[in-house]
Scaffold this active site. Structure first.
Site, PDB file in Angstrom:
ATOM      1  N   SER A 113       1.779  -8.727   2.968  1.00 20.03           N
ATOM      2  CA  SER A 113       1.712  -7.285   3.235  1.00 20.03           C
ATOM      3  C   SER A 113       0.535  -6.896   4.117  1.00 20.03           C
ATOM      4  O   SER A 113       0.416  -7.354   5.238  1.00 20.03           O
ATOM      5  CB  SER A 113       1.698  -6.530   1.909  1.00 20.03           C
ATOM      6  OG  SER A 113       1.797  -5.149   2.138  1.00 20.03           O
ATOM      7  N   HIS A 114      -0.358  -6.119   3.572  1.00 16.72           N
ATOM      8  CA  HIS A 114      -1.481  -5.581   4.335  1.00 16.72           C
ATOM      9  C   HIS A 114      -2.696  -6.509   4.333  1.00 16.72           C
ATOM     10  O   HIS A 114      -3.714  -6.184   4.930  1.00 16.72           O
ATOM     11  CB  HIS A 114      -1.864  -4.236   3.732  1.00 16.72           C
ATOM     12  CG  HIS A 114      -2.029  -4.335   2.241  1.00 16.72           C
ATOM     13  ND1 HIS A 114      -0.946  -4.466   1.400  1.00 16.72           N
ATOM     14  CD2 HIS A 114      -3.122  -4.383   1.464  1.00 16.72           C
ATOM     15  CE1 HIS A 114      -1.375  -4.571   0.158  1.00 16.72           C
ATOM     16  NE2 HIS A 114      -2.689  -4.526   0.159  1.00 16.72           N
ATOM     17  N   ASP A 278       2.176  -1.299   8.073  1.00 16.53           N
ATOM     18  CA  ASP A 278       1.355  -2.449   7.682  1.00 16.53           C
ATOM     19  C   ASP A 278       1.961  -3.779   8.116  1.00 16.53           C
ATOM     20  O   ASP A 278       2.936  -3.814   8.858  1.00 16.53           O
ATOM     21  CB  ASP A 278       1.126  -2.434   6.164  1.00 16.53           C
ATOM     22  CG  ASP A 278       2.387  -2.776   5.400  1.00 16.53           C
ATOM     23  OD1 ASP A 278       3.479  -2.468   5.898  1.00 16.53           O
ATOM     24  OD2 ASP A 278       2.287  -3.364   4.300  1.00 16.53           O
ATOM     25  N   ASP A 280       3.908  -6.063   6.859  1.00 15.35           N
ATOM     26  CA  ASP A 280       5.334  -6.349   6.677  1.00 15.35           C
ATOM     27  C   ASP A 280       6.216  -5.108   6.834  1.00 15.35           C
ATOM     28  O   ASP A 280       7.415  -5.157   6.553  1.00 15.35           O
ATOM     29  CB  ASP A 280       5.573  -7.010   5.316  1.00 15.35           C
ATOM     30  CG  ASP A 280       5.172  -6.123   4.156  1.00 15.35           C
ATOM     31  OD1 ASP A 280       4.256  -5.293   4.311  1.00 15.35           O
ATOM     32  OD2 ASP A 280       5.789  -6.250   3.078  1.00 15.35           O
ATOM     33  N   ASP A 282       6.365  -2.118   5.310  1.00 17.25           N
ATOM     34  CA  ASP A 282       6.849  -1.226   4.257  1.00 17.25           C
ATOM     35  C   ASP A 282       5.915  -0.032   4.001  1.00 17.25           C
ATOM     36  O   ASP A 282       6.309   0.927   3.354  1.00 17.25           O
ATOM     37  CB  ASP A 282       7.147  -1.986   2.952  1.00 17.25           C
ATOM     38  CG  ASP A 282       5.967  -2.772   2.430  1.00 17.25           C
ATOM     39  OD1 ASP A 282       4.898  -2.756   3.082  1.00 17.25           O
ATOM     40  OD2 ASP A 282       6.115  -3.421   1.370  1.00 17.25           O
ATOM     41  N   ARG A 283       4.700  -0.087   4.517  1.00 11.32           N
ATOM     42  CA  ARG A 283       3.796   1.052   4.318  1.00 11.32           C
ATOM     43  C   ARG A 283       3.778   1.971   5.538  1.00 11.32           C
ATOM     44  O   ARG A 283       4.111   1.531   6.643  1.00 11.32           O
ATOM     45  CB  ARG A 283       2.371   0.567   4.102  1.00 11.32           C
ATOM     46  CG  ARG A 283       2.206  -0.211   2.842  1.00 11.32           C
ATOM     47  CD  ARG A 283       0.755  -0.555   2.607  1.00 11.32           C
ATOM     48  NE  ARG A 283       0.631  -1.163   1.297  1.00 11.32           N
ATOM     49  CZ  ARG A 283      -0.488  -1.285   0.625  1.00 11.32           C
ATOM     50  NH1 ARG A 283      -1.619  -0.849   1.143  1.00 11.32           N
ATOM     51  NH2 ARG A 283      -0.509  -1.841  -0.562  1.00 11.32           N
ATOM     52  N   LYS A 377       9.926  -0.015  -0.215  1.00 10.48           N
ATOM     53  CA  LYS A 377       9.381   1.105   0.528  1.00 10.48           C
ATOM     54  C   LYS A 377       9.573   0.823   2.016  1.00 10.48           C
ATOM     55  O   LYS A 377       9.803  -0.317   2.411  1.00 10.48           O
ATOM     56  CB  LYS A 377       7.934   1.356   0.164  1.00 10.48           C
ATOM     57  CG  LYS A 377       7.021   0.180   0.318  1.00 10.48           C
ATOM     58  CD  LYS A 377       5.676   0.521  -0.282  1.00 10.48           C
ATOM     59  CE  LYS A 377       4.712  -0.632  -0.203  1.00 10.48           C
ATOM     60  NZ  LYS A 377       4.435  -1.233  -1.519  1.00 10.48           N
TER      61      LYS A 377
END
Ligand code: G1P
Ligand code: ZN
Length: 544
Positions: A113-114, A278, A280, A282-283, A377
């Site tokens: 992710s982030h 982010d 991947d 999703d944010r 998300k």
């Protein structure tokens, strides 16, 4: 091509966290480490023989190697078909979309992710189930249990496949389809939003936007959707080429890590709208000209304006937010006469509510917003939702938010993170808070009186499963709250998160800096948790 059975020994640290297994790249590169976890996933599933698996990742360092390993293991374990994004690229929301669209058995998403990437950064892997969402706790627990006893894994002895051309290949008995990473996702977006109206806005010459993909996975998606399909000028998408180390940056769309974008939006001649996503995808972070929209407010505003968007024109079944997220969405839900669910942190808790059609929109304070269109998300979805609202309302972002506060009141909100804290000290602090919180009821701190103190426990209304110890809450009689949690996604030491929220109904008092408005609550948090002494820091490392 033969199936090899490789003897192995368990690693005892393969417990999935908030969002899958995340470790430093070097850990994943240890012989058998990734293979053990992948086999533990397969061993804890039933009925996948001949079925379809989706595989893709955010393009970070080790993505390609990991995908080759996973493909050969999927073939050896009897999957019938794997759909893999070209170049190994699938954003998390795109993977969720593809799993659902093609009726896959499940999917493996490679991302941390982030968290920063590169050889010295982090890597991660998580399993998503057939609804396209993160595996629920009973599945992740089964994977963890299996990882502790595993003694062999299966892998096909085969050469690597070419991931860079779309097309259909075979790996032993299994079919591998290398798919365009963007198309299915872009089609889904087009079915939800009024692309004609957004195109009109973006090509009107009266409106400028800037999208910062932070050299992470959304680059190709944002180029295709904003620039090619919606006609935004070339250059609208910045840092749009995914790099294995994200250009050395921290691909987290918040005011601290997306500072280049923040400077543009707060600078001279700022565009009307800015957004970032982010690692991947999703944010999301959403900014107006010299104006930041907190994720909790964003969820509330999307909900309040959902009728303006074609995909949500028929209304919302309900809203769900994670416990530490502000209560702003609750007020919109009350006004709309729909339920608002409060779940533990992590997207996996929304899955049942979405599947049961109890919630349509979901969100977390951590820059995550989404809906029932997939089971993750979705960063670009949130950006498109905002663009659709802006195209219809023809008002600046700031005006829309201020009108919202006037109608519903403002929930001042901030999260203070203390990163890299000694794990033992952080755990001791949480243990102390766990016993202290219930004793605080009725106690007064300045103007605030404690209404309740507890460790949040959640009973899923759909399947009755119970998740305990989800964060210490101290709630005050006026609805303000202080929440303490330890991060479940960090990879070094502990990260203490302190969430602060107060409510201001008076429009004349809605213009304060949140850190000022929340100063009393910040002091209370220090008093009850002794943050400085525990963390050895005089201030948080990140404030969002
Ligand atoms: C963090 C966020 C959480 C989010 C998760 C995955 O988890 O706080 O809301 O779902 O990342 O993106 P944490 O590190 O707090 O466990
Ligand atoms: Zn993410």
């Amino acid at each position: 091509m033969t199936i090899q059975t490789i003897a192995t020994q368990p690693f005892l640290d393969q417990k999935p966290g908030t969002s899958g297994l995340r470790k430093q790249v070097q850990v994943f590169q240890k012989p058998h480490y990734l293979q053990n976890f992948v086999q533990a996933i397969f061993d804890s599933l039933e009925g996948y023989q001949g079925q379809t698996l989706v595989v893709g990742g955010d393009g970070r360092y080790y993505n390609r190697e990991a995908i080759q390993i996973i493909l050969k293991m999927a073939a050896a374990n009897g999957f019938g078909r794997v759909l893999v994004g070209r170049g190994g690229i699938l954003s998390t929301p795109a993977a969720s979309c593809v799993i659902r669209k093609y009726g896959a058995f499940g999917g493996i998403i490679l991302s941390a992710s982030h968290n920063p990437g590169g050889p010295d950064g982090d890597f991660g892997i998580k399993y998503n189930i057939s609804n396209g969402g993160p595996a629920p706790e009973k599945v992740t627990e089964a994977i963890y249990a299996r990882s502790k006893t595993i003694d062999r894994y299966l892998v096909l002895d085969a050469p690597d496949i070419d991931l860079d051309k779309t097309g259909i290949l075979t790996l032993g008995e299994m079919t591998v389809e290398v798919i365009d990473s963007v198309s299915d996702y872009a089609q889904l977006m087009e079915s939800l939003f009024d692309f004609d109206r957004i195109r009109e806005l973006l090509t009107s010459g009266r409106f400028r936007m800037c999208m910062d993909s932070l050299h992470a996975v959304t680059g190709p998606y944002a180029h295709r959707i904003f620039e090619q399909q919606l006609g935004a000028p070339a250059g609208t998408v910045q840092n749009g080429v995914p790099l294995e180390d994200f250009g050395g940056g921290h691909p987290d769309p918040n005011l601290v890590y997306a500072h280049d974008l923040v400077e543009v939006l707060y600078g001279d001649n700022a565009p009307d709208f800015g957004a970032a996503s982010d690692g991947d995808g999703d944010r999301n972070m959403v900014l107006g000209r010299r104006f930041f929209v907190t994720p909790s407010d964003s969820l509330a505003i999307l909900a309040a304006n959902a009728k303006l968007v074609p995909g949500y024109r028929n209304g919302l079944a309900g809203i769900a937010r994670s416990m530490p997220t502000s209560q702003a969405p609750d007020r919109v839900a009350a006004q709309l006469g729909i339920d608002c669910y409060e779940t533990p942190t992590g997207w996996k808790f929304f899955g049942n509510l979405l599947d049961a059609d109890r919630a349509t929109l979901c969100g977390e304070e951590s820059f995550g917003t989404g809906s029932n269109h997939i089971r993750e998300k979705d960063g670009l979805w949130a950006v498109l939702f905002w663009l659709n609202i802006l195209a219809v309302r023809q008002q600046p972002v700031e005006e829309i938010v201020r009108e919202h506060w006037k109608t519903y009141g403002r929930n001042y909100y901030s999260r203070h993170d203390y990163e890299g804290v000694d794990s033992d000290r952080a755990n001791t602090m949480m243990t102390n808070l766990r016993s202290l919180a219930p004793t605080l009821k009725g106690k007064t701190f300045g103007n605030y009186t404690v209404e309740y103190g507890d460790d949040f426990s959640y009973t899923d209304p759909v399947d009755g499963s119970v998740s305990q110890k989800q964060g210490i809450r101290i709630g005050f009689t006026d609805g303000s709250r202080v929440v303490f949690r330890l991060s479940g996604t960090g990879t070094q030491g502990a990260t203490v998160r302190v969430y602060l929220e107060s409510y201001e109904p008076d429009p004349a008092k809605q213009d304060q800096d949140p850190q000022v408005a929340l100063a009393d609550l910040i002091a209370i948090a220090e008093e009850v948790a002794q943050l400085r002494a525990t963390t050895g820091m005089d201030k948080p490392t990140v404030i969002t």
